[in-house]
Design a protein around this motif. Structure first.
Motif, PDB file in Angstrom:
ATOM      1  N   ARG A  76      37.562  27.046  34.297  1.00 46.09           N
ATOM      2  CA  ARG A  76      38.331  28.697  34.947  1.00 46.09           C
ATOM      3  C   ARG A  76      37.914  29.793  34.059  1.00 46.09           C
ATOM      4  NH1 ARG A  76      42.482  25.432  33.141  1.00 46.09           N
ATOM      5  NH2 ARG A  76      42.928  26.598  31.148  1.00 46.09           N
ATOM      6  N   ALA A  77      36.768  30.559  34.961  1.00 48.24           N
ATOM      7  CA  ALA A  77      36.054  32.126  34.351  1.00 48.24           C
ATOM      8  C   ALA A  77      37.271  33.363  34.511  1.00 48.24           C
ATOM      9  CB  ALA A  77      34.961  31.509  34.775  1.00 48.24           C
ATOM     10  N   LEU A  78      37.011  33.918  33.217  1.00 48.54           N
ATOM     11  CA  LEU A  78      37.844  35.498  33.359  1.00 48.54           C
ATOM     12  C   LEU A  78      36.819  36.161  34.245  1.00 48.54           C
ATOM     13  CD1 LEU A  78      40.765  37.028  32.995  1.00 48.54           C
ATOM     14  CD2 LEU A  78      39.555  37.366  30.649  1.00 48.54           C
ATOM     15  N   LEU A  79      37.121  37.145  34.793  1.00 45.65           N
ATOM     16  CA  LEU A  79      36.000  37.703  36.122  1.00 45.65           C
ATOM     17  C   LEU A  79      36.824  39.726  34.717  1.00 45.65           C
ATOM     18  CD1 LEU A  79      35.859  37.283  39.323  1.00 45.65           C
ATOM     19  CD2 LEU A  79      34.533  36.245  37.379  1.00 45.65           C
ATOM     20  N   LEU A  80      35.329  40.043  34.184  1.00 44.67           N
ATOM     21  CA  LEU A  80      35.826  40.985  33.374  1.00 44.67           C
ATOM     22  C   LEU A  80      34.349  42.393  34.027  1.00 44.67           C
ATOM     23  CD1 LEU A  80      35.071  39.576  29.564  1.00 44.67           C
ATOM     24  CD2 LEU A  80      37.257  40.113  31.813  1.00 44.67           C
ATOM     25  N   GLY A  81      35.350  43.618  34.287  1.00 38.96           N
ATOM     26  CA  GLY A  81      34.096  44.396  34.539  1.00 38.96           C
ATOM     27  C   GLY A  81      34.012  45.307  33.128  1.00 38.96           C
ATOM     28  N   CYS A  82      32.806  45.228  32.722  1.00 38.76           N
ATOM     29  CA  CYS A  82      32.217  46.017  31.683  1.00 38.76           C
ATOM     30  C   CYS A  82      33.345  45.898  30.586  1.00 38.76           C
ATOM     31  CB  CYS A  82      31.468  46.981  33.156  1.00 38.76           C
ATOM     32  SG  CYS A  82      30.630  47.961  31.463  1.00 38.76           S
ATOM     33  N   TYR A  83      33.729  47.204  30.804  1.00 43.48           N
ATOM     34  CA  TYR A  83      34.556  47.621  29.136  1.00 43.48           C
ATOM     35  C   TYR A  83      35.899  46.187  29.054  1.00 43.48           C
ATOM     36  CZ  TYR A  83      35.504  50.475  24.936  1.00 43.48           C
ATOM     37  OH  TYR A  83      35.662  50.887  23.637  1.00 43.48           O
ATOM     38  N   ASP A  84      36.323  46.582  30.189  1.00 39.49           N
ATOM     39  CA  ASP A  84      37.198  45.195  30.217  1.00 39.49           C
ATOM     40  C   ASP A  84      36.897  44.001  29.070  1.00 39.49           C
ATOM     41  OD1 ASP A  84      38.528  45.922  32.327  1.00 39.49           O
ATOM     42  OD2 ASP A  84      37.593  44.496  33.844  1.00 39.49           O
ATOM     43  N   ALA A  85      35.951  43.628  28.805  1.00 41.76           N
ATOM     44  CA  ALA A  85      35.619  42.784  27.220  1.00 41.76           C
ATOM     45  C   ALA A  85      36.185  43.263  25.895  1.00 41.76           C
ATOM     46  CB  ALA A  85      34.224  42.486  27.624  1.00 41.76           C
ATOM     47  N   PHE A  86      35.746  44.582  26.028  1.00 45.65           N
ATOM     48  CA  PHE A  86      36.955  45.526  25.073  1.00 45.65           C
ATOM     49  C   PHE A  86      38.710  45.039  24.989  1.00 45.65           C
ATOM     50  CE2 PHE A  86      32.459  46.756  24.625  1.00 45.65           C
ATOM     51  CZ  PHE A  86      32.516  47.070  23.100  1.00 45.65           C
TER      52      PHE A  86
ATOM     53  N   ARG B 274      38.607  44.590  39.969  1.00 45.75           N
ATOM     54  CA  ARG B 274      38.729  45.883  39.744  1.00 45.75           C
ATOM     55  C   ARG B 274      39.241  45.504  38.020  1.00 45.75           C
ATOM     56  NH1 ARG B 274      41.094  51.013  38.836  1.00 45.75           N
ATOM     57  NH2 ARG B 274      39.791  52.381  40.501  1.00 45.75           N
ATOM     58  N   LYS B 275      38.514  46.447  37.706  1.00 48.77           N
ATOM     59  CA  LYS B 275      38.447  46.777  36.626  1.00 48.77           C
ATOM     60  C   LYS B 275      39.495  48.082  35.761  1.00 48.77           C
ATOM     61  CE  LYS B 275      35.733  50.946  33.854  1.00 48.77           C
ATOM     62  NZ  LYS B 275      34.590  50.934  32.948  1.00 48.77           N
ATOM     63  N   ALA B 276      39.907  47.121  34.516  1.00 55.60           N
ATOM     64  CA  ALA B 276      41.798  47.688  34.037  1.00 55.60           C
ATOM     65  C   ALA B 276      41.722  47.676  32.641  1.00 55.60           C
ATOM     66  CB  ALA B 276      42.334  45.790  34.390  1.00 55.60           C
ATOM     67  N   PHE B 277      40.250  48.456  31.970  1.00 52.45           N
ATOM     68  CA  PHE B 277      40.288  48.636  30.757  1.00 52.45           C
ATOM     69  C   PHE B 277      39.120  49.674  30.281  1.00 52.45           C
ATOM     70  CE2 PHE B 277      42.752  45.037  29.807  1.00 52.45           C
ATOM     71  CZ  PHE B 277      43.455  45.518  29.626  1.00 52.45           C
ATOM     72  N   PRO B 278      39.241  51.278  30.711  1.00 46.62           N
ATOM     73  CA  PRO B 278      38.233  52.386  30.894  1.00 46.62           C
ATOM     74  C   PRO B 278      37.595  52.270  29.251  1.00 46.62           C
ATOM     75  CG  PRO B 278      40.467  53.167  31.185  1.00 46.62           C
ATOM     76  CD  PRO B 278      40.475  51.883  31.021  1.00 46.62           C
TER      77      PRO B 278
ATOM     78  N   ASP C 203      35.436  53.300  41.419  1.00 46.15           N
ATOM     79  CA  ASP C 203      36.322  52.000  41.078  1.00 46.15           C
ATOM     80  C   ASP C 203      34.897  50.844  40.236  1.00 46.15           C
ATOM     81  OD1 ASP C 203      38.046  51.674  43.381  1.00 46.15           O
ATOM     82  OD2 ASP C 203      37.309  51.983  44.346  1.00 46.15           O
ATOM     83  N   GLN C 204      34.829  50.235  39.850  1.00 45.61           N
ATOM     84  CA  GLN C 204      34.245  49.443  39.102  1.00 45.61           C
ATOM     85  C   GLN C 204      34.883  48.250  39.478  1.00 45.61           C
ATOM     86  OE1 GLN C 204      33.140  50.975  34.756  1.00 45.61           O
ATOM     87  NE2 GLN C 204      33.149  52.821  35.647  1.00 45.61           N
ATOM     88  N   LEU C 205      34.068  47.066  40.451  1.00 46.62           N
ATOM     89  CA  LEU C 205      34.866  46.008  41.003  1.00 46.62           C
ATOM     90  C   LEU C 205      33.257  44.670  40.566  1.00 46.62           C
ATOM     91  CD1 LEU C 205      35.591  46.747  44.248  1.00 46.62           C
ATOM     92  CD2 LEU C 205      37.023  47.299  42.726  1.00 46.62           C
ATOM     93  N   VAL C 206      34.425  44.037  40.322  1.00 42.44           N
ATOM     94  CA  VAL C 206      33.453  42.085  39.687  1.00 42.44           C
ATOM     95  C   VAL C 206      34.784  41.468  41.422  1.00 42.44           C
ATOM     96  CG1 VAL C 206      32.576  40.364  38.263  1.00 42.44           C
ATOM     97  CG2 VAL C 206      34.042  42.883  37.871  1.00 42.44           C
TER      98      VAL C 206
ATOM     99  N   PRO D 166      48.592  49.677  38.866  1.00 40.46           N
ATOM    100  CA  PRO D 166      49.234  48.312  37.810  1.00 40.46           C
ATOM    101  C   PRO D 166      48.975  47.147  38.114  1.00 40.46           C
ATOM    102  CG  PRO D 166      50.516  49.694  40.147  1.00 40.46           C
ATOM    103  CD  PRO D 166      48.999  50.057  40.213  1.00 40.46           C
ATOM    104  N   ASP D 167      48.414  46.296  38.968  1.00 39.90           N
ATOM    105  CA  ASP D 167      48.101  44.995  39.271  1.00 39.90           C
ATOM    106  C   ASP D 167      46.713  44.678  38.934  1.00 39.90           C
ATOM    107  OD1 ASP D 167      50.911  44.731  40.321  1.00 39.90           O
ATOM    108  OD2 ASP D 167      49.733  45.272  42.425  1.00 39.90           O
ATOM    109  N   ASP D 168      46.535  45.249  38.374  1.00 39.93           N
ATOM    110  CA  ASP D 168      44.670  45.600  37.721  1.00 39.93           C
ATOM    111  C   ASP D 168      44.490  44.374  36.645  1.00 39.93           C
ATOM    112  OD1 ASP D 168      43.588  47.527  39.722  1.00 39.93           O
ATOM    113  OD2 ASP D 168      42.915  48.459  38.499  1.00 39.93           O
ATOM    114  N   VAL D 169      45.341  44.015  35.533  1.00 41.91           N
ATOM    115  CA  VAL D 169      44.782  43.350  34.863  1.00 41.91           C
ATOM    116  C   VAL D 169      45.552  41.765  35.234  1.00 41.91           C
ATOM    117  CG1 VAL D 169      45.090  45.481  32.784  1.00 41.91           C
ATOM    118  CG2 VAL D 169      47.276  44.673  34.385  1.00 41.91           C
TER     119      VAL D 169
END
Length: 303
Positions: A188-198, A151-155, A135-138, A171-174
């Motif tokens: 409101r702040a969106l939490l991004l696990g690393c590559y989620d930014a892409f 949890r990171k949703a975009f590898p 897992d990669q969590l924030v 299925p519910d990560d996004v």
């Protein structure tokens, strides 16, 4: 382990929250010299480092009304993976975990100096099996309590190309509601696990995220199965719908690592700036490890 920390403010008026318009959002991003990948048994050293960081931050009396403190991806590590667990189960597990309990006094300490501040930290876990990644969590803390675990949703390409155990998405990560947190000032702040930014860039067009990176998905029984086109399409549909229904005022990216300042240019342009553009100019802020050297001044690798 040496460390550096820098503060920056998002614009005075972010576009998506009328009630909090005109209020600045003050974010402290902390970059760490070191590596994000280390044995879970050494997590106690990171907890000690975090306590030192909070004590140093508390002494900066000119930094007032801080809303968020952002730490890198994988700053802390768990001994066991959470793959396949529901968002609600993940939150309950982290709350009861050693990490969750250890950050309670640290969060409450900085709360006394900056009331209402949110502490955001990246947490990684070991691989689930020799074939399936971890897992990669924030996670977010406020006043000693764990308030969100996303949890990171975009590898990234390297997460699923077979060089390491493949990172599987849930299925519910996004569209996990925990991905969007409300700050002290109402933003409101969106939490991004690393590559989620892409992944955020897909708001501007699906071509901006390579869906083939999604190779394994968890089913409702926690089994990792090969991802097919309809599953990937549904993953992206749910993500875009979530952003549309809940547009954030800013995004916080817990990035894992760069070798040294200057090696982060691609991320600066395409990850952070690209995500900001997709969110109509909302601020996107990151924190990362630098394995060889930290930025020497605030204008170098500002993330």
């Amino acid at each position: 382990m040496s460390l550096d920390h820098e503060g920056c403010s998002t614009p005075d008026a972010l576009p998506n929250s009328e009630e909090s318009k005109g209020q600045a959002t003050r974010v402290v991003t902390i970059c760490v010299k070191g590596k994000h990948f280390y044995p879970a048994s050494q997590a106690k050293d990171r907890l000690a480092l975090l306590q030192r960081l909070m004590e140093a931050l508390a002494q900066r009396t000119s930094w007032r009304d801080i809303d968020v403190i952002l730490l890198p991806g994988g700053f802390l590590r768990r001994k066991k993976p959470l793959c396949g667990q529901s968002p609600e189960e993940r939150l309950a597990i982290i709350r009861k975990s050693k990490i969750g309990k250890s950050l309670k006094p640290i969060s409450r300490f900085i709360q006394k100096v900056h009331p209402g501040v949110t502490l955001v930290c990246g947490i990684d876990t070991p691989y689930r099996t020799k074939r399936i990644g971890g897992d990669q969590l924030v996670a977010a803390w406020r006043d000693g309590e764990v308030t969100a675990v996303a949890r990171k949703a975009f590898p990234a390409p390297g997460d699923t190309d077979g060089t390491i155990p493949v990172y599987a998405v849930g299925p519910d990560d996004v569209d996990d509601p925990q991905r969007l947190i409300t700050l002290r000032n109402g933003k409101r702040a969106l939490l991004l696990g690393c590559y989620d930014a892409f992944g955020v860039r897909a708001v501007e067009g699906l071509r901006y995220y390579r869906r083939s990176n999604i190779r394994l998905v968890f089913d409702d029984k926690g089994r990792a199965l090969p991802a097919k086109c309809p599953t990937r399409d549904e993953h992206m549909r749910r993500w875009l719908e979530f952003i549309k229904l809940h547009p954030p005022d800013l995004a916080l990216a817990a990035i894992h690592s760069f070798k040294k300042p200057g090696r982060d240019c691609y991320w600066q342009r395409h990850g952070i700036a690209g995500a900001s553009s997709a969110l109509n100019g909302a601020a996107v802020l990151g924190a990362a490890h630098f394995s060889q050297a930290l930025p020497e001044h605030i204008n170098a690798s500002p993330l």
